[in-house]
Design a protein around this motif. Sequence first.
Motif, short mmCIF file in Angstrom:
data_model
loop_
_atom_site.label_atom_id
_atom_site.label_comp_id
_atom_site.label_asym_id
_atom_site.label_seq_id
_atom_site.Cartn_x
_atom_site.Cartn_y
_atom_site.Cartn_z
N PHE A 203 0.79 3.77 7.74
CA PHE A 203 0.14 2.60 7.12
C PHE A 203 -1.33 2.55 7.55
O PHE A 203 -2.22 2.31 6.75
N GLY A 204 -1.53 2.78 8.84
CA GLY A 204 -2.89 2.74 9.38
C GLY A 204 -3.78 3.78 8.73
O GLY A 204 -4.93 3.51 8.37
N PHE A 205 -3.24 4.98 8.54
CA PHE A 205 -3.99 6.08 7.93
C PHE A 205 -4.35 5.74 6.48
O PHE A 205 -5.50 5.90 6.05
N HIS A 206 -3.38 5.23 5.75
CA HIS A 206 -3.60 4.87 4.34
C HIS A 206 -4.72 3.83 4.21
O HIS A 206 -5.66 3.99 3.43
N ASP A 207 -4.64 2.79 5.01
CA ASP A 207 -5.64 1.71 4.92
C ASP A 207 -6.98 2.14 5.49
O ASP A 207 -8.03 1.66 5.05
N PHE A 208 -6.95 3.06 6.45
CA PHE A 208 -8.19 3.60 7.00
C PHE A 208 -8.97 4.34 5.91
O PHE A 208 -10.19 4.19 5.78
N LYS A 209 -8.24 5.10 5.08
CA LYS A 209 -8.91 5.83 4.00
C LYS A 209 -9.56 4.85 3.02
O LYS A 209 -10.66 5.08 2.53
N LEU A 210 -8.87 3.73 2.76
CA LEU A 210 -9.45 2.71 1.86
C LEU A 210 -10.71 2.12 2.48
O LEU A 210 -11.72 1.90 1.80
N ALA A 211 -10.65 1.84 3.79
CA ALA A 211 -11.80 1.25 4.47
C ALA A 211 -12.98 2.22 4.47
O ALA A 211 -14.13 1.83 4.25
N LEU A 212 -12.67 3.50 4.68
CA LEU A 212 -13.69 4.53 4.69
C LEU A 212 -14.37 4.63 3.31
O LEU A 212 -15.59 4.68 3.20
#
Lengths: 290, 291
Positions: A203-212
């Motif tokens: 979940f963290g990785f998925h949302d991190f990509k969105l934030a990036l």
Amino acid sequence: MKIAIASGKGGAGKTSLAVNLASYVANVIGTLPFERVTLVDLDVEEPNSGLFLNMQMLEKENIKRYVPEYSEINCTLCGKCKEVCNFNAIALLPKNILVFPDLCHSCFACSELCPTGSLGMVEKLTGTISRFIEGSFDFFEARLEIGEPSAVPLIKGAHNFLKSYQSRNGLYIYDCPPGTSCSVIESVKEADLVVLVAEATPFGFHDFKLALETMESIQKEYVVVINKATGDYHEIEEYCTRKNCEIIARIPFVREVSELYSIGKIFIDSVIPLREEIARMVTRLSARNV
Amino acid sequence: MKEIVVISGKGGTGKTTVTSSLAFLIENNAIIADCDVDAPDMHIILEPEIIEQNEFYGGFHAEINEKMCISCGKCKDICRFDAIDYKQEVYKINNAECEGCGYCSQICPVEAVKMHESHTGQLFYSQTRFGNNFVHARLNIAAENSGKLVANVRNRAKEEAEKQNKSYVLIDGPPGIGCPVIASITGVNYIVLVTEPSMSALHDLARVVQLIGKFSIPAGCIINKAGMNVQMEDKINTFIKEKNIPLLGKVPFDKEIDIAQSKRKTIAEWNATFKNEFRIILNNIRNLLDK
């Protein structure tokens, strides 16, 4: 230097990083190229930084936005106000006008285009900003009024409020809200650098990509902190290598940290390996401050 | 048909963990919806097959036709959002700041400002690997109007539930207390609050409870990461008792949960203990809903 701490996912560790980083910098400020450290909690819907800091409040100010208030005197029910409102904040009834302040974006169109002056703009409380201080550490907390729909007017208000407290050579740390939408954009606006906190989970990785992607779309420079790393999850690390983005700190998962967090305590005083990692992060940040 | 929404105030307390497990146990008696349109995660676990995709237009943005503009500057004078730049004798809209209010297009004496609908996201209608239908969305990066997209997700889920004669719509909500949360809870039948034994989570829970108090919707609470801090757990129990919010169940602070997530499984399908705990939670919700 102004840094914003953001993450797509909630609970990734933004506040934890912000309060530990700010406290560490405050502790060793004499050895750093900064005169003061200022932490600003812009996660206005759920501000938590203050729970970790025992600081004295100096002042508190109300932040207001403007909404129309109807007065039937002179109103001819021409319907211009309803016609120009793009947010459905005005209803035209057979005998009067109804205003929905929660839907209003404070554009003033209805008020200023009303031919009879029947919609005056009045102040509505959207939140507060409080100022705390301890030595060379300043802390500001913006807190949204419960029931207010948008965080953006308050975050804008907080940035304006802060303008009168700029120190020439200070380190500013903005604790931002989660997500990727308008309130995040508004929170990182003043920052020279965005620190994206990525929780080492799918979940963290998925949302991190969105934030990036969000930071790329608004052309903000960013670095990454991998949080709660357990050693057997490498996707974020590999992704950063491929994207060639700098990982400025790696904070492993330590149960003691979760326990300290749960009672509102910072970890830099007792978890030495993490304190050292924060110290290295500060060195890397200072190197960028030239 | 009844709508159940899962929210928390604080992010990362386990909304998606809870909702996906309930989605697994509720079997084919519900339409599932992800209203965390800013950072949607439930699809990672539910692995939906997309059946239908629709473009979402929320709000407007202004555009100035340079050839028609007479550079009177009226638009810039009235704009409350500093969204009109004047550079090299040309007026231009700054899209990042434009709120889409349309005041500039109203005031322009030569009609040089036109308003356009903004494409702000996508709405998906899918089928999860459990077989239930799933409505989810993706708000474009940096877009506004997430509340409107949330409302669209909910409407679509409700329509499907009625059409297919399902008993429930199960909604994974966003963090915070702002517009997407307000749009997620308005008019629902039941609110599930997910919290954890930490000072931050309790602080945020108190704010979200204050918000839902304005809507008079019944709510129950799940304590996630139970065992992380016993004193904080007591404080949460005292708080919810005071507010007349029943405890629906607890989920332990357990490494297995992260492992299940990394294998893209709901924790209810991961082991029998979790499955049992979530059965109890689901039954509690159903009983309270029927009261």
